[in-house]
Each structure stands twice: as structure tokens, then as C-alpha cells.
Enzyme design. Structure first.
Site, PDB file in Angstrom:
ATOM      1  N   ASP A 264       8.068  16.533   1.407  1.00 31.68           N
ATOM      2  CA  ASP A 264       7.311  15.885   2.469  1.00 31.68           C
ATOM      3  C   ASP A 264       8.193  15.343   3.584  1.00 31.68           C
ATOM      4  OD1 ASP A 264       4.852  15.488   3.510  1.00 31.68           O
ATOM      5  OD2 ASP A 264       4.049  14.656   1.665  1.00 31.68           O
TER       6      ASP A 264
ATOM      7  N   GLY B 154      -4.836  16.779   1.584  1.00 35.81           N
ATOM      8  CA  GLY B 154      -5.827  16.661   2.649  1.00 35.81           C
ATOM      9  C   GLY B 154      -5.714  17.763   3.679  1.00 35.81           C
ATOM     10  N   ARG B 155      -4.579  18.427   3.663  1.00 39.22           N
ATOM     11  CA  ARG B 155      -4.394  19.509   4.652  1.00 39.22           C
ATOM     12  C   ARG B 155      -3.504  20.605   4.077  1.00 39.22           C
ATOM     13  NH1 ARG B 155      -0.047  17.662   9.166  1.00 39.22           N
ATOM     14  NH2 ARG B 155       1.156  16.214   7.927  1.00 39.22           N
TER      15      ARG B 155
ATOM     16  N   ARG C  48       3.552  15.272  -8.616  1.00 41.25           N
ATOM     17  CA  ARG C  48       4.103  14.064  -8.009  1.00 41.25           C
ATOM     18  C   ARG C  48       3.936  12.884  -8.965  1.00 41.25           C
ATOM     19  NH1 ARG C  48       2.681  15.117  -2.266  1.00 41.25           N
ATOM     20  NH2 ARG C  48       1.993  17.261  -2.255  1.00 41.25           N
TER      21      ARG C  48
ATOM     22  N   GLY D 298      -4.601  13.070  -2.426  1.00 42.32           N
ATOM     23  CA  GLY D 298      -4.885  14.496  -2.651  1.00 42.32           C
ATOM     24  C   GLY D 298      -4.456  15.322  -1.455  1.00 42.32           C
TER      25      GLY D 298
ATOM     26  N   GLY E 124      -7.182  18.116   8.713  1.00 41.76           N
ATOM     27  CA  GLY E 124      -6.700  19.180   7.828  1.00 41.76           C
ATOM     28  C   GLY E 124      -5.658  20.079   8.463  1.00 41.76           C
TER      29      GLY E 124
ATOM     30  N   ASP F  30       3.299   9.243  -3.871  1.00 42.85           N
ATOM     31  CA  ASP F  30       2.767  10.611  -3.779  1.00 42.85           C
ATOM     32  C   ASP F  30       3.790  11.551  -3.152  1.00 42.85           C
ATOM     33  OD1 ASP F  30       1.968   8.784  -1.570  1.00 42.85           O
ATOM     34  OD2 ASP F  30       1.465  10.668  -0.585  1.00 42.85           O
ATOM     35  N   ASN F  31       4.844  10.999  -2.582  1.00 46.11           N
ATOM     36  CA  ASN F  31       5.884  11.841  -1.989  1.00 46.11           C
ATOM     37  C   ASN F  31       7.133  11.892  -2.868  1.00 46.11           C
ATOM     38  OD1 ASN F  31       4.222  12.386   0.171  1.00 46.11           O
ATOM     39  ND2 ASN F  31       5.029  10.715   1.414  1.00 46.11           N
TER      40      ASN F  31
ATOM     41  N   LYS G 129       0.564  24.510   4.306  1.00 50.86           N
ATOM     42  CA  LYS G 129       0.384  23.142   4.811  1.00 50.86           C
ATOM     43  C   LYS G 129      -0.156  23.216   6.235  1.00 50.86           C
ATOM     44  CE  LYS G 129       3.078  18.889   5.487  1.00 50.86           C
ATOM     45  NZ  LYS G 129       4.357  18.238   5.191  1.00 50.86           N
TER      46      LYS G 129
HETATM   47  P1  AMP Z   1       1.740  12.178   3.976  1.00 49.78           P
HETATM   48  O1  AMP Z   1       1.962  10.930   4.770  1.00 49.78           O
HETATM   49  O2  AMP Z   1       2.064  13.439   4.712  1.00 49.78           O
HETATM   50  O3  AMP Z   1       2.393  12.105   2.640  1.00 49.78           O
HETATM   51  O4  AMP Z   1       0.167  12.283   3.726  1.00 49.78           O
HETATM   52  C1  AMP Z   1      -0.550  11.294   3.055  1.00 49.78           C
HETATM   53  C2  AMP Z   1      -1.936  11.802   2.763  1.00 49.78           C
HETATM   54  O5  AMP Z   1      -2.635  12.078   3.979  1.00 49.78           O
HETATM   55  C3  AMP Z   1      -2.009  13.076   1.952  1.00 49.78           C
HETATM   56  O6  AMP Z   1      -3.133  12.992   1.132  1.00 49.78           O
HETATM   57  C4  AMP Z   1      -2.179  14.126   3.023  1.00 49.78           C
HETATM   58  O7  AMP Z   1      -2.762  15.317   2.531  1.00 49.78           O
HETATM   59  C5  AMP Z   1      -3.099  13.424   3.996  1.00 49.78           C
HETATM   60  N1  AMP Z   1      -3.028  13.945   5.359  1.00 49.78           N
HETATM   61  C6  AMP Z   1      -1.986  13.891   6.214  1.00 49.78           C
HETATM   62  N2  AMP Z   1      -2.300  14.477   7.397  1.00 49.78           N
HETATM   63  C7  AMP Z   1      -3.566  14.924   7.291  1.00 49.78           C
HETATM   64  C8  AMP Z   1      -4.462  15.626   8.176  1.00 49.78           C
HETATM   65  N3  AMP Z   1      -4.119  15.976   9.419  1.00 49.78           N
HETATM   66  N4  AMP Z   1      -5.694  15.925   7.705  1.00 49.78           N
HETATM   67  C9  AMP Z   1      -6.066  15.576   6.465  1.00 49.78           C
HETATM   68  N5  AMP Z   1      -5.276  14.926   5.599  1.00 49.78           N
HETATM   69  C10 AMP Z   1      -4.036  14.599   5.992  1.00 49.78           C
HETATM   70 MG    MG Z   2       2.622  13.465   1.222  1.00 53.71          MG
END
Ligand code: AMP
Ligand code: MG
Length: 488
Positions: free
Chosen positions: A263, A93-94, A184, A91, A127, A253-254, A114
Site C-alpha cells: 500500500d 473498496g477499489r 493483512r 475491505g 472505487g 490493514d496495511n 487496484k
Molecule cells: P488505504 O488508505 O489505501 O489503505 O485505504 C483504506 C480503505 O479505503 C480501504 O478499504 C480501501 O479499499 C478504501 N479506499 C481507498 N480509496 C478508495 C476509493 N477511491 N474508493 C473506494 N474505496 C477506497
Molecule cells: Mg490499504
């Protein structure tokens, strides 16, 4: 709200009308001191937004998440995904989706912040995002767009006036991402795993209406959806391969349903041609290496197909057969796109049976002589075979004879061939050392001129201007391999 009228924002929130399991309504977390760092005039114009008015204090507050437009219904999207092969609930997350902007010509695009604070999906993360990585996403996504590769775009980066903590203290920032959508493969995985068939169907119907409306009238529209996504991803990943782009974190998810690259975390462009190239610090096994990308695309699409099974046929065995049939097209679709692209890179207008061997022979030599991927094709384009072990080898001389013979078996003039090659072999890619230099100047010295210049040089990668020449130099030899990082 007056800023809405001035800037041209025109938001709808169709995602918020999906069953509410698919998202959490939530505003961005306000930040201390928003400051606009970079605004993309071209993207603003393409969205029908007024770039001047987007710089007002209130507008910047919108881009920082401090002010909510009255037609925005902010939310964080729920999704799941296979990360390095392991299934997880994820989901946003940020990130927060502000809504969908409807452009003056009727296009619907997601506007997402973002780095906008915690959400129910943050899983222990803060976040937030740091300035460097957000500028990096801005640079690479713009370069991809200029290279004619489907991609999300970056409208703006604002700093927050707050520090975030990674290994060190870093300036916080928020990127405004513009995407055809943020649907996604992982969104479908979430639906298939955690919701009912009815909700899965609502998601599939929504997706068809938004991205593939032509299949709605098909006898089995969900099977057609699967076919369309397979087609669009085969085309996308072929484009990555052709310019040497390594995504770095092809988790499900990407991978978008729209076929846009999304991403930009640990992604980077390959210098020396080697299919085993990996930049991501955490990709120890090389799962997402350059050479593995097409195969991983297929693997991810299989995960997508699995989610659709309940919609493909009431009988599970029949559904599996339909899915397998659709998936079996992927390799050929990919190869066709790749071959079309490679022929263009070599100036070939027609097709011959032996073309694949000719291409593969060249790639093998490039690997053997550690040739720079982009510069080798540039040299072939202009016939400038200098200063590289590849070009000094007898094997290359032989290959070149074969290629020249092949070129002479088509009727196009030398000039036409060169035009085709110029148009398919970029002069500049965002080389890692150039990107790093731009980020260092921006983040460490508050000097944005290096980045502006890089963006400028990359905005027309196929124009081959004399000024671009100095951006073609590969990085100086280094004892340490270039490394990129996730989720920073
Ligand atoms: P990503 O590797 O960027 O595709 O992120 C994978 C997951 O980690 C996704 O659910 C992002 O929203 C979450 N995520 C990445 N960085 C953060 C962060 N600093 N705080 C909260 N969630 C994060
Ligand atoms: Mg991602």
C-alpha cells in the site's frame, strides 16, 4: 481462452474457497478505453508470463478488468483495521483479486487490480484510482524491490479512458499488483470481530499453509504463526529504517502477514535525517513518523496477537500469557536486525559492545547538522567528506576518529570494508522531487522518458555508477515541506 495460453496466465482461486464471509464475488467494473501505459518486463518474466503477448488488446482488457480469464474467480476481500488507532470495517473498496497466479516454478502470487471499480466495501468512495498515484506505487514498489526490501510488485498500469474527480479532474488508471498474498493484520481483525472461532481458524490454517507451512507440525501452530509474523515484521521494518523509508500509513490493514511492504499511498523517503519526519498530509500528530515506525510495528503486532487469542489456548489467561511472551521478543528482534544492518552500513564485520553508541552518536550528529541520510552514508562509504556542515564540524572529526579506530580493530581490508558499505548504502533512492518530476512529465505531458530513466537509475541502487551521481542530489531548499496524500 487463447490469451491465457499465449500469455501464460495460470490462475487458481484458493482464497475463494475460504468461508464466504471473507470476500464478495464480484467482477471489476469495465472501463471505457483501456490503454497499456507501462508493463514490467522483469515481473512478467519472473511470473513466467510473456511480456509481448501481455500487450495484445485482449490481454490489456484483462489488466483493465474488461475481460475475465476463464480460470479467474474475481473477488473483493473483506477486512477491518485500525486506522490511526481507530477500529473500522474496511475491505477492498477499489480493488479486485483476480486470483492467484501459479508461476512455472510453483510460486503462488495474488494478482490484484487496484482502481477497478466499486465493491460492497467502497464506503462512499468511487472505487477508482488516478494515474499519478498508480504510477507512484509502481515507481516506489520497484525501488523497494531493488533495495532488497520485501514488497508487493507492480506488473502494469493501464489508463481507463475515464476521468475521475478528486480536487480536480484526473485521468483514471488501474494498477496490477502482484503480492505474496493480501492477507493483512486487518484480515485477522475482521475474522476475530465478525466471524466465529471456526472461521478464524480456517483463516489461520489457510495462512499457515500459504506462508508458513513449516509451523503446521508444531505443537501450537497458531503460536508459531504469531512468532513468525513478529519475526518477519521486525525484519521488514528494520529494512525500512535502514534506507529511510517512511510508509506513512501503517494502519493495521496495511500490514501484511507475509512480511511484504504493501500500500504505497503517502509513503516517501527521508532526505534530511530527523526521526520526526512525516510527509503525509493527514498525519498531524506524527503517529507514523520515521522514528515511530518500529513502535507502531509492535502496536500493530499486538492487535494481530489479540485476534489469535482464541486459537492460542482454551484458557484466556494462558492465551494472553503466550501472546505477551511472543510480543516481548519484538523489540529485541527489531534491534538485532537494525544493528546488523547499521554495522554493515558502517563497514563493520564483527560486533563490539560499543557499536550501538557509535551508531547513535552519528545519528545524533546527522540530526543536529541536518545531514542528508542517504548521502551521509554514501560519503562515509567513499570517504568524501565535502560540502556539508556535518563534515565541517569538530564533532564529526572526533566521531570519525572513533570510527576509524573501530575499523582498525577488525582484520578486513579497506577494500573489503568499502565493498560491504557499497552493498548496504544505496547510491539512489526515489527522492521526492525526482518522483514528482517523473509523474508530472508522465501525467501532464504524456512523456514517460523521465520515469523510465528514474526506474533505470533505481534498478541497481547499490552499484554506485557515475550516471547515478545526478540522482543523488537532495531537493533544492524549499519553504514548503513535501506532502503526500492517502487513497488518491
Ligand atoms: P488505504 O488508505 O489505501 O489503505 O485505504 C483504506 C480503505 O479505503 C480501504 O478499504 C480501501 O479499499 C478504501 N479506499 C481507498 N480509496 C478508495 C476509493 N477511491 N474508493 C473506494 N474505496 C477506497
Ligand atoms: Mg490499504
Amino acid at each position: 481462452m487463447t490469451i491465457k495460453r499465449e500469455t501464460g496466465w495460470n490462475l487458481d482461486n484458493s482464497y475463494a474457497r475460504l468461508p464466504n464471509l471473507f470476500f464478495s464475488n464480484l467482477n471489476p467494473t469495465p472501463v471505457q478505453l483501456p490503454k497499456l501505459i507501462i508493463l514490467n518486463d522483469h515481473v512478467a518474466a519472473s511470473l513466467g508470463l510473456n511480456a509481448h503477448d501481455l500487450q495484445s488488446e485482449d490481454s490489456v482488457a484483462v489488466l483493465a478488468g474488461n475481460l475475465i480469464l476463464d480460470d479467474s474467480s474475481p473477488l473483493a476481500q473483506a477486512y477491518a483495521g485500525h486506522q490511526f488507532g481507530h477500529f473500522n470495517m474496511l475491505g477492498d473498496g477499489r480493488a479486485i483479486l483476480l486470483g492467484e497466479h501459479i508461476t512455472p516454478d510453483g510460486n503462488r502470487v495474488d494478482i490484484q487490480l487496484k482502481g477497478s471499480g466499486n465493491t460492497p466495501y467502497s464506503r462512499g468512495g468511487d472505487g477508482r484510482a488516478a494515474l499519478g498515484p498508480m504510477l507512484r506505487e509502481y515507481i516506489i514498489s520497484e525501488a523497494m524491490y531493488a533495495l532488497r526490501i520485501p514488497t508487493t510488485r507492480s506488473l502494469a498500469v493501464v489508463t481507463t479512458g475515464e476521468s475521475i474527480f478528486r480536487e480536480t479532474e484526473l485521468p483514471g488508471a488501474i494498477l496490477t499488483r502482484v503480492a505474496a498474498s493480501h492477507l493483512r493484520v486487518g484480515t485477522f481483525q475482521y475474522a476475530a470481530r465478525f466471524t466465529s472461532k471456526q472461521e478464524l481458524q480456517a483463516l489461520a490454517d489457510y495462512t499457515i499453509k500459504r506462508h508458513y507451512p513449516d509451523v503446521a507440525a508444531d505443537e501450537n501452530q497458531y503460536l508459531s504463526l504469531l512468532h513468525e509474523v513478529i519475526k518477519t515484521q521486525a525484519s521488514l521494518i528494520a529494512k525500512w529504517q535502514l534506507v529511510g523509508f517512511i510508509h506513512g500509513v501503517m494502519n493495521t490493514d496495511n500490514m501484511t502477514i507475509s512480511g511484504e511492504t504493501i500500500d504505497y499511498g503517502p509513503c516517501a523517503f527521508m532526505d534530511v535525517y530527523d526521526p520526526a519526519t512525516v510527509f503525509s498530509s493527514i498525519d498531524i500528530q506524527g503517529r507514523y513518523s520515521y522514528g515511530n515506525q518500529p513502535g507502531i510495528g509492535g502496536w500493530n503486532l499486538s492487535r494481530f496477537a489479540e485476534t489469535l487469542l482464541p486459537l492460542l489456548h482454551d484458557n484466556q489467561d494462558e492465551a494472553i500469557k503466550l501472546a505477551e511472551d511472543a510480543l516481548s521478543d519484538y523489540n529485541e528482534l527489531f534491534m538485532n536486525h537494525w544493528l546488523v544492518g547499521m554495522r554493515a552500513k558502517l563497514g563493520l564485520f564483527n560486533e563490539e559492545q560499543e557499536d550501538e553508541t557509535l551508531i547513535q552518536d552519528l545519528l545524533n550528529l546527522m540530526k543536529k547538522y541536518r545531514a542528508d541520510y542517504t548521502n551521509t552514508f554514501r560519503a562515509l562509504t567513499f570517504g568524501t567528506f565535502e560540502n556539508a556542515p556535518l563534515f565541517e564540524s569538530e564533532e564529526f572529526t572526533k566521531w570519525n576518529e572513533m570510527w576509524q579506530a573501530r575499523l582498525s580493530r577488525q582484520s578486513e581490508s579497506e577494500m573489503t570494508v568499502r565493498e560491504l558499505m557499497k552493498n548496504n548504502n544505496p547510491a539512489v533512492i526515489p527522492r521526492n522531487h525526482r518522483v514528482e518530476a517523473a509523474l508530472e512529465a508522465a501525467v501532464e505531458r504524456d512523456d514517460y522518458s523521465v520515469m523510465e530513466q528514474l526506474l533505470n537509475m533505481m534498478s541497481k541502487p547499490y552499484s554506485h555508477t557515475p550516471e547515478q551521481a545526478k540522482y543523488c542530489t537532495p531537493p533544492p531548499p524549499s519553504t514548503q515541506a513535501y506532502q503526500t496524500y492517502c487513497g488518491t
